[in-house]
Enzyme design. Structure first.
Site, PDB file in Angstrom:
ATOM      1  N   HIS A  38       0.732  -1.404  -0.186  1.00  0.00           N
ATOM      2  CA  HIS A  38       0.017   0.052   0.050  1.00  0.00           C
ATOM      3  C   HIS A  38       0.779   1.092  -0.030  1.00  0.00           C
ATOM      4  O   HIS A  38       0.469   2.325  -0.381  1.00  0.00           O
ATOM      5  CB  HIS A  38      -1.112   0.106   1.339  1.00  0.00           C
ATOM      6  CG  HIS A  38      -0.251   0.341   2.476  1.00  0.00           C
ATOM      7  ND1 HIS A  38       0.605  -0.505   2.886  1.00  0.00           N
ATOM      8  CD2 HIS A  38      -0.136   1.528   3.301  1.00  0.00           C
ATOM      9  CE1 HIS A  38       1.235   0.033   4.144  1.00  0.00           C
ATOM     10  NE2 HIS A  38       0.758   1.179   4.169  1.00  0.00           N
TER      11      HIS A  38
HETATM   12  N1  UDP Z   1      -4.667  -4.792   8.166  1.00  0.00           N
HETATM   13  C1  UDP Z   1      -6.089  -5.378   8.160  1.00  0.00           C
HETATM   14  N2  UDP Z   1      -6.450  -5.698   7.035  1.00  0.00           N
HETATM   15  C2  UDP Z   1      -6.003  -5.437   5.749  1.00  0.00           C
HETATM   16  C3  UDP Z   1      -4.401  -5.044   5.815  1.00  0.00           C
HETATM   17  C4  UDP Z   1      -4.002  -4.777   6.801  1.00  0.00           C
HETATM   18  O1  UDP Z   1      -6.592  -5.327   9.242  1.00  0.00           O
HETATM   19  O2  UDP Z   1      -6.508  -5.728   4.627  1.00  0.00           O
HETATM   20  C5  UDP Z   1      -3.924  -4.449   9.245  1.00  0.00           C
HETATM   21  C6  UDP Z   1      -2.704  -5.203  10.008  1.00  0.00           C
HETATM   22  O3  UDP Z   1      -3.178  -6.337  10.151  1.00  0.00           O
HETATM   23  C7  UDP Z   1      -2.027  -4.179  10.645  1.00  0.00           C
HETATM   24  C8  UDP Z   1      -2.467  -2.834  10.155  1.00  0.00           C
HETATM   25  O4  UDP Z   1      -3.667  -3.074   9.288  1.00  0.00           O
HETATM   26  O5  UDP Z   1      -2.683  -4.367  11.906  1.00  0.00           O
HETATM   27  C9  UDP Z   1      -1.350  -2.069   9.210  1.00  0.00           C
HETATM   28  O6  UDP Z   1      -1.754  -0.963   8.692  1.00  0.00           O
HETATM   29  P1  UDP Z   1      -1.341  -0.606   7.116  1.00  0.00           P
HETATM   30  O7  UDP Z   1      -0.427  -1.630   6.486  1.00  0.00           O
HETATM   31  O8  UDP Z   1      -2.365   0.080   6.408  1.00  0.00           O
HETATM   32  O9  UDP Z   1      -0.372   0.576   7.472  1.00  0.00           O
HETATM   33  P2  UDP Z   1       1.071   0.705   8.103  1.00  0.00           P
HETATM   34  O10 UDP Z   1       1.377  -0.496   9.383  1.00  0.00           O
HETATM   35  O11 UDP Z   1       2.279   0.342   6.880  1.00  0.00           O
HETATM   36  O12 UDP Z   1       1.461   1.962   8.640  1.00  0.00           O
END
Ligand code: UDP
Length: 369
Positions: A213
């Site tokens: 993402h």
């Molecule tokens: N997550 C979720 N559903 C999805 C993809 C990710 O619940 O389809 C959760 C994942 O388990 C984690 C969080 O979203 O807890 C991570 O968020 P994201 O990847 O959007 O952002 P980042 O962590 O890179 O800031």
């Protein structure tokens, strides 16, 4: 002690998950009262409301409905709106999480009003200033009064930048709190995994879970193509389940990649937290560019390949749980994925005791007494 008011600003998926841990502890505090602002940065039901439902959070007190547009425009609109609410609410402190535009807008609005700022996930660095997240986290740390660092490495970054030690608290990682609370609950023969088994023959511990993402992946066609090529090739060896973030869907659609993937990779809509944890827990491999997902792979003891040039969570690379594969060459990514399946890292406990939220709230209670 009088009850003190804390305004929390959240707006993006990982922030709902992180805030769920701290808000639950805040709700128990006789000394602190939380008011929550949702900026609207993520707004689809499966990117926002599902987390409030599943993680037992109450509805936000203020919803700004701000999303889309360029970074500056989005951050600027949030700044105006959050400032207006802060003037009204007159809180004793402001709480923000992570590294999004909502984080920076919240912190900036507060500091200019003389409201002290608490930053959860302080001190993370990729040392890549081309990332919008790196700019947001450095600026937020600079203007925060409480810097809640998740790891010893994050503390070292902050002290190295000259932040006064008294402002830094190593509390552990709030995502570890949430994973511990929810991870134990799911079995492999129910929910989404059971459905994927029925419909697509996917079996527990014999599939790869992929998420992509980040702007550095989605906004560079050559990188996104290389990632998709690697996933398509890998899917011939191990089923690949790919919950597609809205921004990634848009970019892949524009490049004609959705159709190319659809034949071999199992594309699904973004998942709620429970389904996501289940798919993480029973994966043979996790491939991601997400910060949170890298850590969750480790929490569930699943090997991970991070499709980035660098990571903020270097302790997992050092411990052998995570491997970096820069997303510029499909063949090289594929080799790293193949090599990671079936491996385990060394035993490590870099993310605290699973009660980061408790430590954060105790610090705030003490600091505001
Ligand atoms: N997550 C979720 N559903 C999805 C993809 C990710 O619940 O389809 C959760 C994942 O388990 C984690 C969080 O979203 O807890 C991570 O968020 P994201 O990847 O959007 O952002 P980042 O962590 O890179 O800031």
């Amino acid at each position: 002690m009088h009850t003190r008011k804390i305004v929390t600003v959240i707006g993006a998926r990982p922030q709902f998950i992180k805030a769920s841990a701290v808000s639950a502890v805040l709700a128990e505090s006789p000394h602190l009262h939380e008011v929550m602002i949702h900026t609207g940065q993520h707004f689809d039901a499966n990117m926002s409301a599902v987390f409030f439902d599943e993680l037992g959070m109450r509805a936000p007190d203020h919803c700004c409905g701000i999303h889309g547009g360029a970074h500056g425009a989005m951050t600027g609109r949030m700044l105006i709106e959050v400032e207006r609410i802060l003037v009204d609410e007159a809180p004793d402190a402001l709480l923000v999480y992570g590294d999004t535009n909502s984080t920076l807008a919240g912190a900036l609005a507060a500091v200019k009003l003389g409201i002290p700022v608490a930053h959860v996930e302080a001190g993370l660095r990729s040392f890549n200033m081309a990332m919008p997240e790196e700019i947001n986290r450095i600026l937020t740390d600079r203007i925060s009064n409480w810097l809640f660092a998740p790891t010893a490495g994050a503390v070292a970054h902050l002290t190295g930048e000259g932040v006064a030690v008294a402002r830094i608290k190593e509390v552990g990682d709030v995502m570890f709190d949430v994973a511990r609370r929810h991870g134990a609950r799911c079995a492999p023969d129910e929910g989404l995994l059971a459905e994927l088994a029925r419909r697509h023959g996917v079996s527990p511990n014999s599939y790869c879970l992929a998420t992509i993402h980040r702007a550095e992946s989605t906004d560079h066609p050559a990188r996104l193509r290389a990632i998709c090529d690697a996933l398509i090739s890998f899917a011939h060896e191990l089923p690949v389940i790919f919950p597609v973030h809205p921004r990634t869907r848009q970019s892949m659609h524009a490049l004609g990649l959705m159709d190319r993937l659809a034949g071999t990779v199992l594309l699904v809509d973004p998942l709620g937290y429970r389904d996501m944890v289940q798919l993480e827990k029973f994966a043979a491999l996790i491939v991601t560019d997400s910060g949170g997902v890298q850590k969750e792979a480790f929490f569930h003891q699943v090997p991970c390949v991070t499709l980035r040039d660098e990571t903020e969570w270097t302790e997992l690379v050092d411990a052998g749980w995570n491997r970096l594969a820069p997303p510029n060459n499909a063949g090289a990514m594929l080799s790293v994925m193949r090599a990671a399946v079936g491996t385990r890292g060394r035993s490590a406990a870099p993310y605290g005791d699973g009660n980061a939220a408790g430590h954060i709230v105790a610090c705030l209670e003490q600091g505001l007494a």
